[in-house]
Scaffold this motif. Structure first.
Motif, PDB file in Angstrom:
ATOM      1  N   GLY A 131       3.268 -16.306  10.114  1.00 20.70           N
ATOM      2  CA  GLY A 131       2.014 -16.313   9.378  1.00 20.70           C
ATOM      3  C   GLY A 131       1.640 -15.005   8.715  1.00 20.70           C
ATOM      4  O   GLY A 131       0.747 -14.986   7.862  1.00 20.70           O
ATOM      5  N   ARG A 132       2.290 -13.899   9.075  1.00 26.96           N
ATOM      6  CA  ARG A 132       1.847 -12.618   8.519  1.00 26.96           C
ATOM      7  C   ARG A 132       2.939 -11.558   8.671  1.00 26.96           C
ATOM      8  O   ARG A 132       3.794 -11.639   9.546  1.00 26.96           O
ATOM      9  N   LEU A 133       2.878 -10.575   7.810  1.00 29.26           N
ATOM     10  CA  LEU A 133       3.608  -9.331   7.982  1.00 29.26           C
ATOM     11  C   LEU A 133       2.631  -8.315   8.561  1.00 29.26           C
ATOM     12  O   LEU A 133       1.436  -8.353   8.264  1.00 29.26           O
ATOM     13  N   VAL A 134       3.148  -7.389   9.363  1.00 34.34           N
ATOM     14  CA  VAL A 134       2.255  -6.499  10.099  1.00 34.34           C
ATOM     15  C   VAL A 134       2.744  -5.055   9.990  1.00 34.34           C
ATOM     16  O   VAL A 134       3.941  -4.789  10.156  1.00 34.34           O
ATOM     17  N   LEU A 135       1.821  -4.151   9.740  1.00 30.30           N
ATOM     18  CA  LEU A 135       2.073  -2.718   9.844  1.00 30.30           C
ATOM     19  C   LEU A 135       1.222  -2.183  10.988  1.00 30.30           C
ATOM     20  O   LEU A 135      -0.016  -2.186  10.900  1.00 30.30           O
ATOM     21  N   ASN A 136       1.865  -1.758  12.063  1.00 25.39           N
ATOM     22  CA  ASN A 136       1.160  -1.107  13.178  1.00 25.39           C
ATOM     23  C   ASN A 136       1.403   0.389  13.089  1.00 25.39           C
ATOM     24  O   ASN A 136       2.553   0.830  12.988  1.00 25.39           O
ATOM     25  N   ALA A 137       0.344   1.169  13.127  1.00 25.17           N
ATOM     26  CA  ALA A 137       0.477   2.616  13.025  1.00 25.17           C
ATOM     27  C   ALA A 137      -0.499   3.282  13.986  1.00 25.17           C
ATOM     28  O   ALA A 137      -1.570   2.746  14.273  1.00 25.17           O
ATOM     29  N   GLN A 138      -0.102   4.458  14.467  1.00 33.11           N
ATOM     30  CA  GLN A 138      -0.967   5.214  15.342  1.00 33.11           C
ATOM     31  C   GLN A 138      -0.829   6.699  15.052  1.00 33.11           C
ATOM     32  O   GLN A 138       0.176   7.147  14.504  1.00 33.11           O
ATOM     33  N   ILE A 139      -1.856   7.446  15.434  1.00 32.23           N
ATOM     34  CA  ILE A 139      -1.876   8.881  15.191  1.00 32.23           C
ATOM     35  C   ILE A 139      -2.730   9.538  16.267  1.00 32.23           C
ATOM     36  O   ILE A 139      -3.521   8.868  16.950  1.00 32.23           O
ATOM     37  N   ASP A 140      -2.552  10.826  16.452  1.00 28.32           N
ATOM     38  CA  ASP A 140      -3.347  11.598  17.407  1.00 28.32           C
ATOM     39  C   ASP A 140      -4.827  11.416  17.077  1.00 28.32           C
ATOM     40  O   ASP A 140      -5.315  11.874  16.034  1.00 28.32           O
ATOM     41  N   GLY A 141      -5.548  10.733  17.975  1.00 31.70           N
ATOM     42  CA  GLY A 141      -6.951  10.443  17.727  1.00 31.70           C
ATOM     43  C   GLY A 141      -7.855  11.644  17.862  1.00 31.70           C
ATOM     44  O   GLY A 141      -9.036  11.581  17.496  1.00 31.70           O
ATOM     45  N   GLY A 142      -7.333  12.748  18.379  1.00 32.29           N
ATOM     46  CA  GLY A 142      -8.141  13.951  18.530  1.00 32.29           C
ATOM     47  C   GLY A 142      -8.278  14.757  17.257  1.00 32.29           C
ATOM     48  O   GLY A 142      -9.122  15.669  17.189  1.00 32.29           O
ATOM     49  N   ARG A 143      -7.476  14.453  16.246  1.00 37.09           N
ATOM     50  CA  ARG A 143      -7.600  15.154  14.974  1.00 37.09           C
ATOM     51  C   ARG A 143      -8.906  14.760  14.298  1.00 37.09           C
ATOM     52  O   ARG A 143      -9.234  13.567  14.226  1.00 37.09           O
ATOM     53  N   PRO A 144      -9.659  15.715  13.779  1.00 41.81           N
ATOM     54  CA  PRO A 144     -10.911  15.354  13.109  1.00 41.81           C
ATOM     55  C   PRO A 144     -10.677  14.499  11.862  1.00 41.81           C
ATOM     56  O   PRO A 144     -11.578  13.766  11.431  1.00 41.81           O
ATOM     57  N   ASP A 145      -9.474  14.581  11.282  1.00 43.16           N
ATOM     58  CA  ASP A 145      -9.167  13.808  10.083  1.00 43.16           C
ATOM     59  C   ASP A 145      -8.284  12.607  10.382  1.00 43.16           C
ATOM     60  O   ASP A 145      -7.652  12.050   9.472  1.00 43.16           O
ATOM     61  N   ALA A 146      -8.223  12.174  11.643  1.00 40.80           N
ATOM     62  CA  ALA A 146      -7.303  11.101  12.040  1.00 40.80           C
ATOM     63  C   ALA A 146      -7.564   9.817  11.260  1.00 40.80           C
ATOM     64  O   ALA A 146      -6.623   9.185  10.744  1.00 40.80           O
ATOM     65  N   ARG A 147      -8.827   9.417  11.148  1.00 46.55           N
ATOM     66  CA  ARG A 147      -9.138   8.162  10.452  1.00 46.55           C
ATOM     67  C   ARG A 147      -8.750   8.260   8.973  1.00 46.55           C
ATOM     68  O   ARG A 147      -8.141   7.326   8.419  1.00 46.55           O
ATOM     69  N   ARG A 148      -9.053   9.372   8.344  1.00 43.97           N
ATOM     70  CA  ARG A 148      -8.702   9.526   6.927  1.00 43.97           C
ATOM     71  C   ARG A 148      -7.190   9.478   6.725  1.00 43.97           C
ATOM     72  O   ARG A 148      -6.697   8.793   5.818  1.00 43.97           O
ATOM     73  N   LEU A 149      -6.447  10.191   7.578  1.00 44.82           N
ATOM     74  CA  LEU A 149      -4.991  10.205   7.435  1.00 44.82           C
ATOM     75  C   LEU A 149      -4.392   8.816   7.593  1.00 44.82           C
ATOM     76  O   LEU A 149      -3.519   8.403   6.820  1.00 44.82           O
ATOM     77  N   LEU A 150      -4.872   8.086   8.589  1.00 43.67           N
ATOM     78  CA  LEU A 150      -4.310   6.763   8.832  1.00 43.67           C
ATOM     79  C   LEU A 150      -4.724   5.784   7.731  1.00 43.67           C
ATOM     80  O   LEU A 150      -3.934   4.924   7.313  1.00 43.67           O
TER      81      LEU A 150
END
Length: 498
Positions: A277-296
């Motif tokens: 039903g879908r293609l999926v991209l799973n990604a993770q990054i160091d959540g302690g970075r202040p710019d983590a959400r922007r980078l991801l």
């Protein structure tokens, strides 16, 4: 009471069924005469010694995640199951962490983190056993920042066959001055079941300073930020899949390794069968970075740019220990499988993408085929290809190809399909990912006996070169020294020279 060195479980024992059916791939269930479960390292030595003196065919099992029937071979008469050897402790004498070969990844993470705030740069499936994983040169979510788990292997304790006593225990270390150093090296990527029974590993980062436990291995991020982007197959065109694969490849090919912003990124692009039903991209990054959400967010946008199929993106932030407990490999009732692997030096091109689309878009196929592109490189690729058995040290991606189903009556159909997909995808190099500009062989922890079969490998490249490249002759010399009777063998084991 006398010490019980190992439990002996025969076919009459109610535990027998549980022990022989521990394979995650239920295509394979062994029928050994007995399973020996050592209680400690000396018990493992006694178990091996007894089996060697009796002339029995041995196999070794750790966590049970083997993808091929290497342990569950019909010729195996005795399985040594090391799952009870699961201790995790700091060893002040060695200045390293000692971990039993039967420990599960999730338990190792929990113990190391709660006691010392540390982590092994290991895999993302908590139920994988450490023994086979390490011996195959395992990778995981921390590898781009900290390298492979074998890059932190300080020493290994191995029970080897001995013609006189039946078996003896050897500790082999990373120090080149160690007289057993060759045996240590052979356990940094050759896969399990080659030279003996590993009972314990010691881990320490090579350039760690001092002997304080808290300084000897990497510290994981306090939190992990996850993004999961999904594209619906219902409105996905071939152009969309090609664009997705191309975007993903271009981003990784252009990423600058000297820029630390994305060093903690770990990503897996799942190209799934239409019926999923879908293609999926799973990604993770160091959540302690202040710019983590922007980078991801920027990463997900770059991969999805120009893909017209509808996309949904979900976000989750977890403390690191809870993040390690997520079992991303749970496939429910689809427990039968056939798997293959490849290292990619270059991304898939549009021709590859069209072929992948043709296979995955087939609405008549009843199985679940997936092609996964795992982000790789960075710290992994800074290591000399001869420093460990893992010779693939310049790839962008580690690629997994597999298909899953439930009904054993359909085995031949599904196995044939993934074989044809793999052969067609790597047709330019004889049906396998032979080392060259685009590909660089395969990963022994994705074992595939088809690489020995000229019907499916017409490249002229031997199976062992696909896994070990130019490191194989050295592995054969280690085999001749430590297992000259070829006691430990299976369909993809290191062969004696000759």
């Amino acid at each position: 009471m006398p010490d019980i060195a190992f439990s002996e479980v025969t076919r009459e024992d109610p535990r027998y069924g549980s022990l022989v059916a521990r394979s995650r791939n239920t295509r394979f269930v062994g029928t050994p005469s007995r399973v020996l479960v050592p209680r400690h390292a000396e018990g493992a030595r006694q178990a091996v010694a007894q089996a060697v003196r009796r002339g029995e065919r041995l196999a070794v099992r750790g966590g049970g995640h083997g993808l091929e029937g290497l342990v569950d071979d019909p010729g195996v008469t005795t399985v040594i199951d090391v799952s009870a050897l699961d201790d995790v402790a700091y060893d002040p004498r060695r200045g390293a962490f000692a971990v039993g070969a039967g420990a599960l990844m999730g338990d190792v993470y929990r113990s190391m983190y709660l006691k010392w705030g540390l982590a092994l740069p290991a895999g993302t499936c908590p139920s994988v056993g450490l023994g086979g994983y390490v011996q195959g040169g395992g990778f995981g979510a921390l590898c781009r920042r900290h390298g492979l788990v074998v890059d932190h292997l300080e020493a290994v304790e191995v029970v080897v066959a001995d013609e006189g006593a039946g078996a003896r225990t050897v500790v082999a270390g990373r120090d080149p001055a160690d007289p057993h150093h060759d045996l240590w090296w052979a356990h940094t990527g050759a896969g399990g079941g080659n030279f003996g029974v590993v009972t314990r590993f010691w881990f320490r980062t090579d350039d760690a300073a001092g002997r304080r436990p808290e300084d000897l291995l990497p510290r994981p991020p306090a939190t992990v930020l996850f993004a999961s982007a999904t594209w619906d197959w219902d409105d996905l065109t071939e152009r969309d899949l090609l664009r997705l694969v191309a975007n993903h490849g271009v981003w990784h090919a252009k990423e600058q390794a000297d820029d630390s912003a994305y060093e903690s990124l770990y990503s897996a692009l799942y190209l799934n069968q239409r019926r999923v039903g879908r293609l999926v991209l799973n990604a993770q990054i160091d959540g302690g970075r202040p710019d983590a959400r922007r980078l991801l967010e920027e990463y997900v946008e770059a991969v999805g740019e120009g893909v017209r199929a509808s996309r949904t993106t979900s976000w989750q932030r977890l403390p690191w220990l809870q993040a390690t407990a997520r079992d991303v490999e749970n496939r429910g009732g689809l427990t039968r499988s056939k798997s293959k692997g490849a290292y990619l030096r270059q991304p898939f091109d549009d021709g590859d993408g069209s072929l992948i689309h043709r296979y995955l878009a087939d609405a008549d196929y009843s199985g679940h085929t997936t092609i996964v592109l795992f982000s790789y490189g960075r710290a992994v690729n800074t290591v000399d290809p001869e420093a460990t058995v893992v010779a693939q040290r310049d790839s962008l991606f580690k690629c997994y190809l597999g298909t899953y189903w439930a009904d054993g009556r359909e085995d031949a159909t599904h196995v044939d399909r993934i074989r044809r997909l793999y052969r067609d995808l790597f047709a330019r190099t004889g049906g396998v990912p032979a080392s060259g500009d685009r590909t660089d062989g395969s990963y022994i922890n994705y074992p595939d006996v088809d690489l020995r079969d000229p019907r499916w490998n017409s490249s002229g490249v031997p199976w062992h070169d696909l896994y070990f490249k130019s490191n194989y002759p050295r592995l054969q010399r280690v085999k001749a020294r430590w297992d000259p009777q070829d006691v430990f063998r299976h369909a993809l084991s290191v062969e004696l020279p000759g």
